[in-house]
Design an enzyme around this catalytic site. Structure first.
Site, short mmCIF file in Angstrom:
data_model
loop_
_atom_site.label_atom_id
_atom_site.label_comp_id
_atom_site.label_asym_id
_atom_site.label_seq_id
_atom_site.Cartn_x
_atom_site.Cartn_y
_atom_site.Cartn_z
N CYS A 22 -4.42 -23.57 -0.67
CA CYS A 22 -5.86 -23.59 -0.39
C CYS A 22 -6.06 -24.26 0.95
O CYS A 22 -5.12 -24.67 1.60
CB CYS A 22 -6.58 -24.42 -1.45
SG CYS A 22 -6.19 -23.96 -3.12
N ARG A 48 -5.90 -19.06 4.41
CA ARG A 48 -5.06 -19.77 3.43
C ARG A 48 -5.46 -19.43 2.00
O ARG A 48 -4.66 -19.57 1.07
CB ARG A 48 -5.17 -21.28 3.60
CG ARG A 48 -4.71 -21.81 4.94
CD ARG A 48 -5.01 -23.29 5.03
NE ARG A 48 -4.25 -24.01 4.05
CZ ARG A 48 -3.01 -24.47 4.25
NH1 ARG A 48 -2.43 -24.25 5.40
NH2 ARG A 48 -2.36 -25.10 3.31
N TRP A 95 -7.28 -20.64 -3.13
CA TRP A 95 -6.38 -19.56 -3.55
C TRP A 95 -5.92 -19.98 -4.94
O TRP A 95 -5.10 -20.85 -5.11
CB TRP A 95 -5.19 -19.43 -2.60
CG TRP A 95 -4.27 -18.33 -3.02
CD1 TRP A 95 -3.16 -18.41 -3.81
CD2 TRP A 95 -4.38 -16.95 -2.68
NE1 TRP A 95 -2.60 -17.19 -3.96
CE2 TRP A 95 -3.31 -16.26 -3.29
CE3 TRP A 95 -5.28 -16.23 -1.90
CZ2 TRP A 95 -3.13 -14.90 -3.17
CZ3 TRP A 95 -5.09 -14.87 -1.78
CH2 TRP A 95 -4.02 -14.22 -2.40
N ASN A 121 -5.68 -29.61 -2.58
CA ASN A 121 -4.80 -28.49 -2.26
C ASN A 121 -3.41 -28.84 -2.79
O ASN A 121 -2.85 -29.86 -2.42
CB ASN A 121 -4.76 -28.28 -0.75
CG ASN A 121 -3.66 -27.32 -0.36
OD1 ASN A 121 -3.24 -26.51 -1.16
ND2 ASN A 121 -3.17 -27.47 0.84
N GLY A 122 -2.87 -28.01 -3.67
CA GLY A 122 -1.55 -28.30 -4.24
C GLY A 122 -1.53 -27.99 -5.71
O GLY A 122 -2.39 -27.25 -6.21
N GLU A 499 14.85 -1.95 -0.07
CA GLU A 499 13.84 -2.78 0.61
C GLU A 499 14.09 -2.81 2.11
O GLU A 499 13.15 -2.75 2.92
CB GLU A 499 13.82 -4.20 0.02
CG GLU A 499 12.82 -5.14 0.64
CD GLU A 499 11.36 -4.68 0.58
OE1 GLU A 499 10.53 -5.29 1.27
OE2 GLU A 499 11.07 -3.68 -0.11
N LYS A 503 11.27 -1.64 4.89
CA LYS A 503 10.79 -2.54 5.95
C LYS A 503 10.98 -1.90 7.33
O LYS A 503 10.09 -1.91 8.17
CB LYS A 503 11.55 -3.89 5.90
CG LYS A 503 11.14 -4.76 4.71
CD LYS A 503 9.90 -5.55 4.93
CE LYS A 503 8.63 -5.05 4.27
NZ LYS A 503 8.62 -4.67 2.92
N GLU A 506 8.58 1.20 7.85
CA GLU A 506 7.13 0.93 7.95
C GLU A 506 6.80 0.06 9.15
O GLU A 506 5.69 0.13 9.68
CB GLU A 506 6.61 0.29 6.65
CG GLU A 506 7.05 -1.13 6.39
CD GLU A 506 6.40 -1.69 5.11
OE1 GLU A 506 7.09 -2.46 4.41
OE2 GLU A 506 5.24 -1.37 4.84
N HIS A 522 27.74 12.41 -1.80
CA HIS A 522 27.19 13.63 -2.40
C HIS A 522 26.09 14.25 -1.53
O HIS A 522 25.10 14.78 -2.04
CB HIS A 522 26.66 13.32 -3.81
CG HIS A 522 27.71 12.70 -4.67
ND1 HIS A 522 28.71 13.41 -5.30
CD2 HIS A 522 27.95 11.39 -4.97
CE1 HIS A 522 29.49 12.58 -5.97
NE2 HIS A 522 29.06 11.36 -5.78
N LYS A 622 -2.88 -3.38 3.62
CA LYS A 622 -2.20 -4.43 2.85
C LYS A 622 -2.29 -4.13 1.35
O LYS A 622 -1.32 -4.34 0.60
CB LYS A 622 -2.83 -5.79 3.15
CG LYS A 622 -2.17 -6.95 2.44
CD LYS A 622 -0.74 -7.12 2.95
CE LYS A 622 0.10 -8.12 2.18
NZ LYS A 622 1.51 -8.00 2.46
C1 AGP Z 1 5.25 -3.23 1.61
O1 AGP Z 1 5.63 -3.87 2.76
C2 AGP Z 1 3.98 -2.52 1.71
N1 AGP Z 1 2.95 -3.33 2.14
C3 AGP Z 1 3.62 -1.72 0.46
O2 AGP Z 1 4.67 -0.85 0.17
C4 AGP Z 1 3.33 -2.56 -0.79
O3 AGP Z 1 4.49 -3.15 -1.26
C5 AGP Z 1 2.73 -1.66 -1.86
O4 AGP Z 1 1.55 -1.10 -1.38
C6 AGP Z 1 2.47 -2.44 -3.15
O5 AGP Z 1 1.53 -3.43 -2.96
P1 AGP Z 1 1.22 -4.48 -4.14
O6 AGP Z 1 2.44 -5.30 -4.37
O7 AGP Z 1 0.06 -5.26 -3.64
O8 AGP Z 1 0.86 -3.67 -5.35
#
Ligand code: AGP
Length: 627
Positions: A22, A48, A95, A121-122, A499, A503, A506, A522, A622
């Site tokens: 927070c 935050r 938060w 905060n904590g 993963e 990364k 994207e 394969h 996001k």
């Molecule tokens: C990952 O870097 C991306 N931002 C995206 O794939 C993300 O993981 C996906 O949209 C899922 O989001 P969430 O964990 O908020 O459900």
């Protein structure tokens, strides 16, 4: 480069960068109203946490308080946070970790008489025991937060005759956990008492007054002369000035003010050029937070998992990769077969099979991803049990789940997930360990050993970030013109490869493919030609021998081999064209946590090398709230 060094080289107090969840801000002005100053201070701290907000002020007429759930602008529009009298006040932007983002759980919290107000905060780890004692003394509680025990503990001391400063000191000595807090009281109208243990707290001084804040950004509009509170210290801000004391014995601490040379944006990114790099460097702290989850929540989820006849692990993107890793953890520790499913495919792939016997564990850091919520709606309609793992308390996922756990990673601003991914992994590992205990599939010694290793993971990640970032930067530079990358791993490292791939594509827009290494023969191997970069995830585990043969197959066709490997694995180093060493002795089922960190850095540095903004990659959001 250490995490605490600004990119222009000037030192910063690294302990102040402990991340908590927070923002608190307040001031004691020589003249004028404090509320508008506090309101704008909280706006600077909104990154935050932003699910509820509140301000309290005092003057000779008493204590005044306004708070509600919602973003600062929404609450201000409803309540006018600038309109409180008094030149002394405290504020909080939240938060949520304990208690959903509702008005009753918003800060400041008060005592029974509503004459003492506290912002915090904590995380107070022993709050339920303290609350029980206070309830037995007939204190009345209105919220479900851990924080509310603090004003009541202070009230107890004041009733016993202590002044505010002594009451606060006695009260905080009963607290366990992390806390930065500020207290005002209508009985002593000319001071603010602040306390720090773990969570960050900075005091600022200007000709207009004294200020306190969780972070530098909120102080900069008022002053660049600051003093950092250390753990175990308290500060009394009064008309006479600033006094810092040790909580333990009340002895005075003398500390000079530091003059900062920072811009606002630099301060919010804590000196890092991008939020994503800041969030990668925060992982030692955020992993520590995720290891401090309330045991009863983990046990509750583990009990539901134990009863599951069939268990689907449902998510999207990076969260799906955490499901993939989880499926290996549940199988090896609990003999539990699980079905990791990409949420947008769930209904088509398994819709026909879902029923009352099904349990869905949904992972979503935002808790708002439409594909995940759609799969959950369908499953609930078919009487399945819904469990959730999220980073956002109060999100839709928490409301549609029968039980959920919040990973306590804190807000993630960079669009690409980094700290929330390792946070999900370490929670899945804790769930698998709890379920393994319930099921007795692994010996107590083995579980104790794994729990000991788990506790070391934050330090392991700290070593990787501070020891290997430059090396990864060089590798990213070397291959930044690559037309395509492969990520290969076996066993649980298959999820780490996935993963790494996500990364890089994207963030750096480099076409990337991930495969279980055994599958590469394969088909995928047809793409390999001289200099084609292939990243192998190769911890010293049961898959090592087979991975070496896959490396030989790729090398034979001219591929450039990049290995994320165990620091003691000389043979693997000799096979690689480039490698990133990881501290040794990482148990197989925990390896995705440290082994994914160099891949986060690889993607970050590749995007920077290509002049792309890693915080805002094109075409992405996001939280994807559309199907
Ligand atoms: C990952 O870097 C991306 N931002 C995206 O794939 C993300 O993981 C996906 O949209 C899922 O989001 P969430 O964990 O908020 O459900």
């Amino acid at each position: 480069m250490t995490s605490a060094q600004l990119f222009n080289g000037s030192p910063l107090d690294s302990s102040i960068w402990r991340i908590c969840l927070c923002g608190i801000f307040g001031c004691l002005l020589h003249s004028g109203n404090a509320a508008p100053i506090i309101h704008s201070g909280l706006k600077q701290l909104e990154y935050r946490g932003y699910d509820s907000v509140g301000v309290a002020t005092i003057n000779d007429k008493g204590l005044f308080l306004k708070k509600d759930a919602g973003k600062i602008d929404e609450v201000h529009a409803m309540l006018d946070l600038d309109d409180l009298p008094g030149s002394i006040g405290i504020g909080h932007t939240r938060w949520a970790t304990h208690g959903a983002p509702l008005k009753i759980n918003a800060h400041p919290h008060t005592d029974c008489s509503q004459r003492i107000a506290v912002v915090h905060n904590g995380i107070i780890e022993n709050f339920s025991i303290l609350k029980e004692t206070l309830l037995n003394k007939e204190h009345e509680f209105v919220s479900r937060t851990d924080t509310e025990v603090i004003p009541h503990l202070i009230e107890e001391e004041i009733i016993a005759g202590a002044n505010l400063e002594d009451a606060v000191r006695t009260a905080v000595r009963q607290l366990e956990g992390s806390y930065a807090l500020a207290v005002i009281s209508a009985e002593e109208k000319d001071k603010i008492v602040c306390v720090r243990n773990q969570s960050p707290l900075i005091i600022g001084e200007s000709v207009n007054g004294l200020f306190f804040s969780s972070d530098i950004p909120a102080l900069l509009p008022h002053t660049n002369k600051v003093v950092y509170l250390e753990n175990g210290e308290m500060a009394v801000l009064s008309r006479e000035g600033l006094v810092i004391k040790r909580i333990e014995d009340g002895s005075i601490v003398s500390r000079k003010l530091t003059e900062l040379s920072l811009t606002m944006e630099m301060a919010q990114k804590k000196g890092y050029p991008h939020f994503m790099l800041k969030e990668i460097y925060e992982q030692p702290e955020t992993l520590g937070n995720a290891l401090r989850l309330q045991r009863n929540y983990l046990d509750l989820i583990a009990t539901f998992l134990d009863r599951a006849e069939e268990l689907y692990l449902v998510a999207c993107g990076t969260s799906y990769n955490a499901c993939l890793a989880g499926s290996y953890m549940f199988s090896s520790l609990c003999n539990l077969a699980t079905i990791p499913v990409i949420a947008s495919e769930f209904i088509d792939q398994y819709g026909g099979a879902v029923g009352i016997q099904s349990t869905v564990l949904a992972l979503s850091q935002s808790g708002e991803t439409a594909d995940v919520l759609h799969a959950i709606d369908y499953s609930r309609y078919h009487a399945a049990t819904i469990l959730g793992l999220t980073n956002t308390l109060g999100s839709t996922l928490t409301r549609v789940s029968r039980a959920y756990v919040c990973q306590q990673t804190g807000p993630e601003i960079g669009v690409a997930a980094s700290k929330t991914y390792t946070g999900q992994l370490i929670v899945m590992a804790q769930l698998a360990l709890r379920l393994s205990k319930i099921r007795g599939k692994v010996s107590q010694d083995a579980i104790d050993e794994l729990e000991a290793r788990l506790a070391q993971i934050p330090d392991v990640v700290d070593k990787i970030i501070n020891g290997q970032a430059e090396r990864v930067k060089e590798i990213a530079k070397k291959y930044s013109d690559a037309r395509c990358y492969y990520f290969l791993g076996r066993g649980i490292s298959n999820s780490t490869a996935a993963e790494g791939r996500l990364k890089l594509l994207e963030l750096a827009y480099i076409p990337s493919i991930a495969y279980p290494a055994g599958e590469s023969k394969h088909g995928p191997i047809s793409l390999i030609e001289k200099g084609f970069p292939v990243v192998f995830i190769c911890p010293r585990d049961s898959t090592r021998k087979a991975v070496i043969s896959n490396i030989m197959e790729m090398k034979a066709r001219g591929a450039s081999i990049i290995c994320i490997l165990d620091e003691t694995d000389k043979e693997m180093m000799d096979l690689a064209d480039d490698y990133v060493p990881i501290p040794t002795n990482i148990p197989e089922i925990l390896s995705p946590i440290p082994y994914s960190v160099p891949l986060q850095l690889l993607a970050y540095y590749s995007s920077v090398e290509k002049g792309i903004d890693p915080d805002q990659p094109r075409n992405l959001a996001k939280s994807v709230t559309v199907l």
